[in-house]
Design a protein around this motif. Structure first.
Motif, PDB file in Angstrom:
ATOM      1  N   GLY A  68      56.221  59.469  45.960  1.00  0.00           N
ATOM      2  CA  GLY A  68      56.747  59.741  44.626  1.00  0.00           C
ATOM      3  C   GLY A  68      56.232  61.040  44.035  1.00  0.00           C
ATOM      4  N   SER A  69      55.141  61.556  44.579  1.00  0.00           N
ATOM      5  CA  SER A  69      54.606  62.853  44.149  1.00  0.00           C
ATOM      6  C   SER A  69      54.952  63.956  45.141  1.00  0.00           C
ATOM      7  N   LEU A  70      54.896  63.615  46.427  1.00  0.00           N
ATOM      8  CA  LEU A  70      55.088  64.620  47.474  1.00  0.00           C
ATOM      9  C   LEU A  70      56.493  65.219  47.458  1.00  0.00           C
ATOM     10  N   TYR A  71      57.514  64.391  47.490  1.00  0.00           N
ATOM     11  CA  TYR A  71      58.873  64.916  47.612  1.00  0.00           C
ATOM     12  C   TYR A  71      59.341  65.690  46.382  1.00  0.00           C
ATOM     13  N   PRO A  72      59.027  65.255  45.166  1.00  0.00           N
ATOM     14  CA  PRO A  72      59.357  66.105  44.011  1.00  0.00           C
ATOM     15  C   PRO A  72      58.621  67.450  44.058  1.00  0.00           C
ATOM     16  N   ALA A  73      57.371  67.441  44.535  1.00  0.00           N
ATOM     17  CA  ALA A  73      56.618  68.696  44.644  1.00  0.00           C
ATOM     18  C   ALA A  73      57.270  69.618  45.681  1.00  0.00           C
ATOM     19  N   LEU A  74      57.659  69.075  46.821  1.00  0.00           N
ATOM     20  CA  LEU A  74      58.341  69.890  47.832  1.00  0.00           C
ATOM     21  C   LEU A  74      59.649  70.455  47.284  1.00  0.00           C
ATOM     22  N   HIS A  75      60.370  69.661  46.528  1.00  0.00           N
ATOM     23  CA  HIS A  75      61.628  70.113  45.926  1.00  0.00           C
ATOM     24  C   HIS A  75      61.375  71.282  44.970  1.00  0.00           C
ATOM     25  N   ARG A  76      60.330  71.175  44.127  1.00  0.00           N
ATOM     26  CA  ARG A  76      59.993  72.267  43.198  1.00  0.00           C
ATOM     27  C   ARG A  76      59.595  73.532  43.964  1.00  0.00           C
ATOM     28  N   LEU A  77      58.809  73.379  45.024  1.00  0.00           N
ATOM     29  CA  LEU A  77      58.410  74.540  45.824  1.00  0.00           C
ATOM     30  C   LEU A  77      59.637  75.210  46.447  1.00  0.00           C
ATOM     31  N   ALA A  78      60.587  74.417  46.904  1.00  0.00           N
ATOM     32  CA  ALA A  78      61.817  74.969  47.497  1.00  0.00           C
ATOM     33  C   ALA A  78      62.652  75.684  46.431  1.00  0.00           C
ATOM     34  N   GLU A  79      62.733  75.107  45.234  1.00  0.00           N
ATOM     35  CA  GLU A  79      63.489  75.752  44.149  1.00  0.00           C
ATOM     36  C   GLU A  79      62.899  77.119  43.801  1.00  0.00           C
ATOM     37  N   ARG A  80      61.582  77.233  43.893  1.00  0.00           N
ATOM     38  CA  ARG A  80      60.902  78.503  43.589  1.00  0.00           C
ATOM     39  C   ARG A  80      60.907  79.464  44.781  1.00  0.00           C
ATOM     40  N   GLU A  81      61.491  78.998  45.883  1.00  0.00           N
ATOM     41  CA  GLU A  81      61.595  79.777  47.129  1.00  0.00           C
ATOM     42  C   GLU A  81      60.222  80.076  47.735  1.00  0.00           C
ATOM     43  N   TRP A  82      59.282  79.136  47.538  1.00  0.00           N
ATOM     44  CA  TRP A  82      57.951  79.273  48.116  1.00  0.00           C
ATOM     45  C   TRP A  82      57.875  78.598  49.478  1.00  0.00           C
ATOM     46  N   ILE A  83      58.820  77.681  49.761  1.00  0.00           N
ATOM     47  CA  ILE A  83      58.917  77.039  51.067  1.00  0.00           C
ATOM     48  C   ILE A  83      60.381  77.002  51.476  1.00  0.00           C
ATOM     49  N   GLU A  84      60.578  76.820  52.773  1.00  0.00           N
ATOM     50  CA  GLU A  84      61.920  76.563  53.290  1.00  0.00           C
ATOM     51  C   GLU A  84      61.804  75.419  54.282  1.00  0.00           C
ATOM     52  N   SER A  85      62.907  74.771  54.549  1.00  0.00           N
ATOM     53  CA  SER A  85      62.863  73.607  55.433  1.00  0.00           C
ATOM     54  C   SER A  85      64.040  73.627  56.391  1.00  0.00           C
TER      55      SER A  85
ATOM     56  N   ASN B  81      60.976  62.076  68.913  1.00  0.00           N
ATOM     57  CA  ASN B  81      62.423  62.233  69.111  1.00  0.00           C
ATOM     58  C   ASN B  81      63.236  61.695  67.938  1.00  0.00           C
ATOM     59  N   ARG B  82      62.652  61.753  66.753  1.00  0.00           N
ATOM     60  CA  ARG B  82      63.364  61.336  65.547  1.00  0.00           C
ATOM     61  C   ARG B  82      63.653  62.571  64.712  1.00  0.00           C
ATOM     62  N   ARG B  83      64.745  62.516  63.976  1.00  0.00           N
ATOM     63  CA  ARG B  83      65.107  63.626  63.106  1.00  0.00           C
ATOM     64  C   ARG B  83      64.134  63.678  61.925  1.00  0.00           C
ATOM     65  N   ALA B  84      63.561  64.852  61.678  1.00  0.00           N
ATOM     66  CA  ALA B  84      62.596  65.008  60.584  1.00  0.00           C
ATOM     67  C   ALA B  84      62.770  66.379  59.962  1.00  0.00           C
ATOM     68  N   LYS B  85      62.409  66.474  58.705  1.00  0.00           N
ATOM     69  CA  LYS B  85      62.491  67.743  57.999  1.00  0.00           C
ATOM     70  C   LYS B  85      61.130  68.432  58.104  1.00  0.00           C
ATOM     71  N   PHE B  86      61.143  69.686  58.543  1.00  0.00           N
ATOM     72  CA  PHE B  86      59.933  70.481  58.694  1.00  0.00           C
ATOM     73  C   PHE B  86      59.946  71.589  57.645  1.00  0.00           C
ATOM     74  N   TYR B  87      58.790  71.818  57.035  1.00  0.00           N
ATOM     75  CA  TYR B  87      58.656  72.807  55.967  1.00  0.00           C
ATOM     76  C   TYR B  87      57.743  73.933  56.411  1.00  0.00           C
ATOM     77  N   ARG B  88      57.998  75.142  55.888  1.00  0.00           N
ATOM     78  CA  ARG B  88      57.109  76.280  56.130  1.00  0.00           C
ATOM     79  C   ARG B  88      57.116  77.181  54.903  1.00  0.00           C
ATOM     80  N   LEU B  89      55.992  77.876  54.733  1.00  0.00           N
ATOM     81  CA  LEU B  89      55.873  78.826  53.632  1.00  0.00           C
ATOM     82  C   LEU B  89      56.757  80.032  53.873  1.00  0.00           C
ATOM     83  N   THR B  90      57.343  80.544  52.812  1.00  0.00           N
ATOM     84  CA  THR B  90      58.070  81.809  52.879  1.00  0.00           C
ATOM     85  C   THR B  90      57.080  82.932  52.551  1.00  0.00           C
ATOM     86  N   ALA B  91      57.506  84.170  52.676  1.00  0.00           N
ATOM     87  CA  ALA B  91      56.643  85.298  52.290  1.00  0.00           C
ATOM     88  C   ALA B  91      56.260  85.182  50.818  1.00  0.00           C
TER      89      ALA B  91
END
Length: 73
Positions: free
Chosen positions: A7-24, A32-42
């Motif tokens: 409940g804290s992690l996913y909203p935080a990841l969403h905010r970071l993506a909105e600010r273009e600080w991460i991409e996924s 062998n399961r589908r998963a979302k991977f995140y990385r920092l942008t410049a």
């Protein structure tokens, strides 16, 4: 040491993506399961450097308070 719930992690990841600080992207995990991977942008790496510097100053200040031995003037 730290526990972050979904409940804290996913909203935080969403905010970071909105600010273009991460991409996924969707990939296959080690299991062998589908998963979302995140990385920092410049932009995210720059923000991390800024936040780390601010945190370092805070830690230094708290350390000085905790290690103070003299009486205030």
């Amino acid at each position: 040491m730290l526990t972050v719930g979904e409940g804290s992690l996913y909203p935080a990841l969403h905010r970071l993506a909105e600010r273009e600080w991460i991409e996924s992207e969707w990939q296959l995990s080690e299991n062998n399961r589908r998963a979302k991977f995140y990385r920092l942008t410049a932009k995210g790496r720059q923000q991390l450097r800024t936040e780390a510097a601010t945190w370092g100053k805070f830690v230094d200040a708290v350390g000085k308070v905790l290690n103070a031995t003299g009486q205030p003037v």
